[in-house]
Design a protein around this motif. Structure first.
Motif, PDB file in Angstrom:
ATOM      1  N   THR A  31     -41.517 -10.568   5.692  1.00 24.29           N
ATOM      2  CA  THR A  31     -42.704 -10.240   5.036  1.00 24.29           C
ATOM      3  C   THR A  31     -44.032 -10.128   5.901  1.00 24.29           C
ATOM      4  O   THR A  31     -44.088 -10.607   7.192  1.00 24.29           O
ATOM      5  N   ALA A  32     -44.611  -8.952   5.550  1.00 16.39           N
ATOM      6  CA  ALA A  32     -45.843  -8.472   6.372  1.00 16.39           C
ATOM      7  C   ALA A  32     -47.112  -8.889   5.489  1.00 16.39           C
ATOM      8  O   ALA A  32     -47.226  -8.214   4.202  1.00 16.39           O
ATOM      9  N   TRP A  33     -48.063  -9.286   6.110  1.00 15.65           N
ATOM     10  CA  TRP A  33     -49.476  -9.744   5.540  1.00 15.65           C
ATOM     11  C   TRP A  33     -50.593  -8.728   5.938  1.00 15.65           C
ATOM     12  O   TRP A  33     -50.659  -8.605   7.159  1.00 15.65           O
ATOM     13  N   CYS A  34     -51.435  -8.021   4.968  1.00 16.29           N
ATOM     14  CA  CYS A  34     -52.423  -7.253   5.553  1.00 16.29           C
ATOM     15  C   CYS A  34     -53.254  -7.942   6.117  1.00 16.29           C
ATOM     16  O   CYS A  34     -53.498  -9.056   6.167  1.00 16.29           O
ATOM     17  N   ARG A  40     -49.372  -7.847   0.423  1.00 19.32           N
ATOM     18  CA  ARG A  40     -47.914  -8.354   1.044  1.00 19.32           C
ATOM     19  C   ARG A  40     -46.897  -7.410   0.800  1.00 19.32           C
ATOM     20  O   ARG A  40     -47.086  -6.752  -0.168  1.00 19.32           O
ATOM     21  N   VAL A  41     -46.024  -6.934   1.678  1.00 20.42           N
ATOM     22  CA  VAL A  41     -45.049  -6.395   1.874  1.00 20.42           C
ATOM     23  C   VAL A  41     -43.885  -6.915   2.235  1.00 20.42           C
ATOM     24  O   VAL A  41     -43.822  -7.639   3.256  1.00 20.42           O
ATOM     25  N   THR A  42     -42.733  -6.686   1.544  1.00 15.41           N
ATOM     26  CA  THR A  42     -41.460  -7.286   2.148  1.00 15.41           C
ATOM     27  C   THR A  42     -40.675  -5.951   2.769  1.00 15.41           C
ATOM     28  O   THR A  42     -40.821  -4.962   2.145  1.00 15.41           O
ATOM     29  N   VAL A  43     -40.207  -6.280   3.722  1.00 16.24           N
ATOM     30  CA  VAL A  43     -39.293  -5.248   4.525  1.00 16.24           C
ATOM     31  C   VAL A  43     -37.826  -5.878   4.610  1.00 16.24           C
ATOM     32  O   VAL A  43     -37.563  -6.763   5.184  1.00 16.24           O
ATOM     33  N   HIS A  44     -36.790  -5.255   3.984  1.00 17.46           N
ATOM     34  CA  HIS A  44     -35.709  -5.570   3.755  1.00 17.46           C
ATOM     35  C   HIS A  44     -34.692  -5.302   5.430  1.00 17.46           C
ATOM     36  O   HIS A  44     -34.947  -4.382   5.745  1.00 17.46           O
ATOM     37  N   LEU A  45     -33.942  -6.154   5.427  1.00 11.67           N
ATOM     38  CA  LEU A  45     -33.058  -5.766   6.726  1.00 11.67           C
ATOM     39  C   LEU A  45     -32.056  -4.849   6.490  1.00 11.67           C
ATOM     40  O   LEU A  45     -31.697  -4.025   7.465  1.00 11.67           O
ATOM     41  N   THR A  46     -31.430  -4.763   5.451  1.00  9.54           N
ATOM     42  CA  THR A  46     -30.530  -3.578   5.229  1.00  9.54           C
ATOM     43  C   THR A  46     -30.753  -2.747   3.815  1.00  9.54           C
ATOM     44  O   THR A  46     -30.072  -3.051   2.995  1.00  9.54           O
ATOM     45  N   TYR A  52     -36.202   4.713   2.861  1.00  2.09           N
ATOM     46  CA  TYR A  52     -36.845   3.613   2.963  1.00  2.09           C
ATOM     47  C   TYR A  52     -37.984   3.354   3.978  1.00  2.09           C
ATOM     48  O   TYR A  52     -38.956   2.719   3.812  1.00  2.09           O
ATOM     49  N   TRP A  53     -37.698   3.416   5.358  1.00  3.50           N
ATOM     50  CA  TRP A  53     -38.534   3.113   6.453  1.00  3.50           C
ATOM     51  C   TRP A  53     -39.792   3.978   6.335  1.00  3.50           C
ATOM     52  O   TRP A  53     -40.726   3.595   6.608  1.00  3.50           O
ATOM     53  N   PHE A  54     -39.457   5.330   6.075  1.00  5.39           N
ATOM     54  CA  PHE A  54     -40.356   6.285   5.701  1.00  5.39           C
ATOM     55  C   PHE A  54     -41.367   5.873   4.758  1.00  5.39           C
ATOM     56  O   PHE A  54     -42.733   5.840   4.706  1.00  5.39           O
ATOM     57  N   ASN A  55     -40.820   5.337   3.503  1.00  2.00           N
ATOM     58  CA  ASN A  55     -41.625   5.010   2.296  1.00  2.00           C
ATOM     59  C   ASN A  55     -42.392   3.668   2.751  1.00  2.00           C
ATOM     60  O   ASN A  55     -43.604   3.475   2.234  1.00  2.00           O
ATOM     61  N   ARG A  56     -41.825   2.829   3.384  1.00  2.00           N
ATOM     62  CA  ARG A  56     -42.704   1.511   3.689  1.00  2.00           C
ATOM     63  C   ARG A  56     -43.915   1.917   4.557  1.00  2.00           C
ATOM     64  O   ARG A  56     -44.854   1.228   4.390  1.00  2.00           O
ATOM     65  N   ARG A  57     -43.571   2.807   5.650  1.00  2.00           N
ATOM     66  CA  ARG A  57     -44.368   3.065   6.314  1.00  2.00           C
ATOM     67  C   ARG A  57     -45.807   3.630   5.803  1.00  2.00           C
ATOM     68  O   ARG A  57     -46.812   3.054   5.915  1.00  2.00           O
ATOM     69  N   LYS A  58     -45.609   4.569   4.829  1.00  2.00           N
ATOM     70  CA  LYS A  58     -46.550   5.471   4.120  1.00  2.00           C
ATOM     71  C   LYS A  58     -47.182   4.368   3.029  1.00  2.00           C
ATOM     72  O   LYS A  58     -48.467   4.521   2.913  1.00  2.00           O
ATOM     73  N   HIS A  59     -46.481   3.627   2.614  1.00  2.00           N
ATOM     74  CA  HIS A  59     -47.007   2.387   1.528  1.00  2.00           C
ATOM     75  C   HIS A  59     -48.033   1.774   2.347  1.00  2.00           C
ATOM     76  O   HIS A  59     -49.003   1.421   1.721  1.00  2.00           O
ATOM     77  N   THR A  60     -47.802   1.202   3.405  1.00  2.00           N
ATOM     78  CA  THR A  60     -48.637   0.227   3.949  1.00  2.00           C
ATOM     79  C   THR A  60     -49.838   0.978   4.725  1.00  2.00           C
ATOM     80  O   THR A  60     -51.016   0.573   4.927  1.00  2.00           O
ATOM     81  N   GLU A  61     -49.775   2.366   4.990  1.00  2.00           N
ATOM     82  CA  GLU A  61     -50.802   3.273   5.394  1.00  2.00           C
ATOM     83  C   GLU A  61     -51.868   3.472   4.136  1.00  2.00           C
ATOM     84  O   GLU A  61     -53.182   3.295   4.367  1.00  2.00           O
TER      85      GLU A  61
END
Length: 72
Positions: A31-34, A40-46, A52-61
């Protein structure tokens, strides 16, 4: 989990921490808090999505740009 997925996850988590996000590990996810504390953003392990990784990075940006850091 493949080695490349593990590297991508670690790279994303390091990037979040470098940008001031507070990252904590749960059972099956992180779990990552800005910095402002509102987002708040969740990052799944699997994740099953190959992008997924690209989308999570762009979402948090996209979220929480230019807001004041939260005070503890």
């Amino acid at each position: 989990m493949t080695g490349s997925a593990r590297r991508e996850r670690e790279k994303l988590l390091k990037d979040l921490e470098d940008r001031g996000w507070q990252v904590t590990k749960g059972k099956n996810y992180y779990t990552a808090w800005c910095p402002c504390g509102k987002h708040r953003v969740t990052v799944h392990l699997t994740p099953s999505d190959p992008t997924y990784w690209f989308n999570r990075r762009k979402h948090t940006e996209r979220i929480c740009q230019g807001q004041k850091p939260r005070e503890n």
